[in-house]
Design a protein around this motif. Structure first.
Motif, PDB file in Angstrom:
ATOM      1  N   ASP A 104     -48.785 -31.535 -18.274  1.00 34.66           N
ATOM      2  CA  ASP A 104     -50.708 -31.441 -18.076  1.00 34.66           C
ATOM      3  C   ASP A 104     -51.541 -32.851 -18.960  1.00 34.66           C
ATOM      4  O   ASP A 104     -51.982 -33.819 -18.344  1.00 34.66           O
ATOM      5  CB  ASP A 104     -50.825 -30.914 -17.493  1.00 34.66           C
ATOM      6  N   GLU A 108     -53.124 -36.767 -17.622  1.00 34.20           N
ATOM      7  CA  GLU A 108     -54.239 -36.913 -17.626  1.00 34.20           C
ATOM      8  C   GLU A 108     -54.081 -38.514 -18.127  1.00 34.20           C
ATOM      9  O   GLU A 108     -55.345 -39.156 -17.584  1.00 34.20           O
ATOM     10  CB  GLU A 108     -54.368 -35.842 -18.351  1.00 34.20           C
ATOM     11  N   ALA A 122     -50.613 -33.554 -11.001  1.00 32.19           N
ATOM     12  CA  ALA A 122     -51.560 -32.871 -12.164  1.00 32.19           C
ATOM     13  C   ALA A 122     -51.609 -31.375 -12.199  1.00 32.19           C
ATOM     14  O   ALA A 122     -51.481 -30.363 -11.007  1.00 32.19           O
ATOM     15  CB  ALA A 122     -53.182 -33.151 -11.523  1.00 32.19           C
ATOM     16  N   GLY A 123     -52.283 -31.115 -12.960  1.00 35.36           N
ATOM     17  CA  GLY A 123     -51.739 -29.360 -12.945  1.00 35.36           C
ATOM     18  C   GLY A 123     -51.144 -28.311 -12.949  1.00 35.36           C
ATOM     19  O   GLY A 123     -51.095 -27.289 -12.687  1.00 35.36           O
ATOM     20  N   ARG A 231     -55.759 -30.527  -8.831  1.00 36.19           N
ATOM     21  CA  ARG A 231     -56.209 -29.306  -9.170  1.00 36.19           C
ATOM     22  C   ARG A 231     -56.824 -28.712  -8.797  1.00 36.19           C
ATOM     23  O   ARG A 231     -56.666 -27.404  -9.094  1.00 36.19           O
ATOM     24  CB  ARG A 231     -56.624 -29.586 -10.450  1.00 36.19           C
ATOM     25  N   ARG A 232     -57.761 -28.867  -7.796  1.00 38.63           N
ATOM     26  CA  ARG A 232     -58.633 -27.407  -7.092  1.00 38.63           C
ATOM     27  C   ARG A 232     -57.517 -26.999  -6.245  1.00 38.63           C
ATOM     28  O   ARG A 232     -58.037 -25.794  -5.741  1.00 38.63           O
ATOM     29  CB  ARG A 232     -59.710 -28.849  -6.000  1.00 38.63           C
ATOM     30  N   ARG A 234     -54.454 -26.654  -6.126  1.00 34.51           N
ATOM     31  CA  ARG A 234     -53.478 -26.401  -7.358  1.00 34.51           C
ATOM     32  C   ARG A 234     -54.068 -24.328  -7.680  1.00 34.51           C
ATOM     33  O   ARG A 234     -53.652 -23.143  -7.474  1.00 34.51           O
ATOM     34  CB  ARG A 234     -53.019 -26.260  -8.360  1.00 34.51           C
ATOM     35  N   ARG A 235     -55.320 -24.470  -7.971  1.00 33.79           N
ATOM     36  CA  ARG A 235     -56.091 -23.786  -8.606  1.00 33.79           C
ATOM     37  C   ARG A 235     -56.129 -22.320  -7.015  1.00 33.79           C
ATOM     38  O   ARG A 235     -56.200 -21.395  -7.530  1.00 33.79           O
ATOM     39  CB  ARG A 235     -57.379 -24.414  -8.772  1.00 33.79           C
ATOM     40  N   LEU A 240     -52.665 -22.815 -11.039  1.00 35.64           N
ATOM     41  CA  LEU A 240     -53.447 -23.256 -11.531  1.00 35.64           C
ATOM     42  C   LEU A 240     -53.156 -22.075 -13.029  1.00 35.64           C
ATOM     43  O   LEU A 240     -53.761 -21.555 -11.868  1.00 35.64           O
ATOM     44  CB  LEU A 240     -54.096 -24.131 -10.847  1.00 35.64           C
TER      45      LEU A 240
END
Ligand code: EPU
Length: 367
Positions: A104, A108, A122-123, A231-232, A234-235, A240
């Motif tokens: 990750d 980034e 990402a993530g 990322r949002r 995945r979270r 994440l």
């Protein structure tokens, strides 16, 4: 190089499960990879190579040999050979990343430097070295499409070798490193070909919808926005790594999305109310007339609800495809056997109901 004994492996995995390594070493350079592997060979010990531990289920017995953690670090960036700059295309750049770099942070950095090609990845937990092994993919991208070269140590004929992408045998969650040549190579470096100023990949329905909601003017989102959106998502799915989130004590997707015959898909669809999630099966003659069906959907339709528990193992409360080490108080404590008991129940029920046999995705160690 220091060789440790009886090293606990659970803390080195995202599942937080597993026994000890009889012997354990960390290689911070290619020389140390050579040294550690020679040490194991001289003693006739089996070798297991550990990266980020994010796609791994280790038994309570652990590993009765040498566990070698690949800890090589460093990223260098160079212009790509055969640069297309003169033809008006953006010049590509090669990001050479050592296998032990956290994946990750590479994403980034690439996104910060406005280089396209891995923004949808990402993530994802784990290290660079693991990405070619299982051809990591998510939200419309796969590393196979940007890998330029993989450098590895050959355990069979000791020495370093380099593979081009086409020599890696990439397919869905697959490469020569986890199939035909499983256990033969230790990846030490991966080169990715990224595109400065390139457009983001917007190919995955859920990601496109999330981005279009936040950009009503229809303009193209930046790589930074795409990575943040991934990322949002995945979270929200517990995919994440977030300190204190019990749903991320997992190995991500526990099963692969099965690739099935179109006729079987139609039969399943005809017995179901509502649309059945499907994805392209991927290129290759072996995928002709086939379709990838959602394993998470099959699991839920077979009667398992998110959050379902069996002993100390559970299905994630946010995504049916992740099995979680939940434990008595939500803070972990499941054994690998408990995870496998739950997995076995899921496989049996999905097969009985749909005639589709789910395949496990994580690597199994010490069974
Ligand atoms: N769905 C359900 N129930 C759920 C979750 C999803 O029915 O609990 C259905 C929904 O209809 C959804 C569809 O399944 O539209 C697909 O779900 P999702 O977008 O979450 O993707 P996935 O197919 O379950 C795969 C990868 C993930 C990757 C995502 C996004 C595999 C085995 N998994 O999951 O990769 O992040 O797509 O691209 O291919 C991993 O490999 O560890 C991993 C997390």
């Amino acid at each position: 190089m220091r060789i440790k004994e009886y090293e606990p492996l659970a803390p080195l995995t995202t599942f937080g499960i597993g026994g000890v390594a009889r012997w354990f070493a960390e290689a911070a350079s290619e020389e140390e990879v050579v040294e550690a592997t020679a040490w194991a060979r001289e003693r006739g010990l089996p070798l297991f190579v550990l990266g980020g531990g994010s796609n791994l289920l280790i038994s309570s017995v652990g590993f009765n040999g040498l566990v070698l953690r690949v800890a090589l670090r460093g990223i260098t960036v160079a212009g790509a050979p055969h640069n297309a700059e003169s033809s008006g295309q953006p010049a590509e750049r090669i990001y050479q990343a050592a296998a032990g770099e956290p994946w990750d942070s590479l994403v980034e950095r690439a996104v910060r430097e406005n280089c396209a090609g891995i923004e949808c990845l990402a993530g994802i937990p784990g290290t660079v070295g693991g990405t070619p092994v299982q051809n990591v993919g998510a939200y419309g991208q796969e590393v196979a499409s940007v890998i330029e070269r993989v450098r590895a140590f050959d355990l069979r004929e000791p020495g370093f070798v380099e593979f081009t992408a086409s020599e890696c045998g990439f397919a869905y969650r697959r490469s020569r490193f986890n199939s035909a040549d499983r256990g033969r190579f230790i990846v030490t470096r991966v080169d990715y070909r990224l595109t400065p100023g390139g457009a983001p990949t917007l190919r995955y329905g859920e990601l496109e919808r999330a981005l279009s909601e936040s950009r009503r003017d229809g303009s193209l989102p930046s790589l930074t926005e795409v990575a943040a959106s991934v990322r949002r998502i995945r979270r929200a799915k517990g995919m994440l790594i977030v300190e204190g989130d019990p749903d991320c004590r997992s190995a991500g997707s526990f099963f692969k999305n099965p690739v099935i015959r179109e006729e079987l898909f139609q039969e399943i669809a005809s017995r179901s109310s509502g649309a059945v999630p499907r994805f392209p099966a991927g290129p290759g003659a072996e995928n002709a007339g086939r379709v990838k069906i959602s394993a998470a959907w099959l699991i839920e339709q077979a009667g398992f609800q998110k959050g379902y528990r069996l002993g100390n193992a559970a299905i994630s409360s946010r995504h049916a495809l992740a099995l979680v080490n939940i434990g008595p108080d939500g803070r972990g404590g499941a054994t690998a056997a408990e995870i496998l008991a739950l997995a076995g129940q899921i496989v049996a029920r999905v097969e009985a109901r749909f005639g589709v046999r789910l395949e496990m995705e994580p690597e199994m160690v010490g069974f």
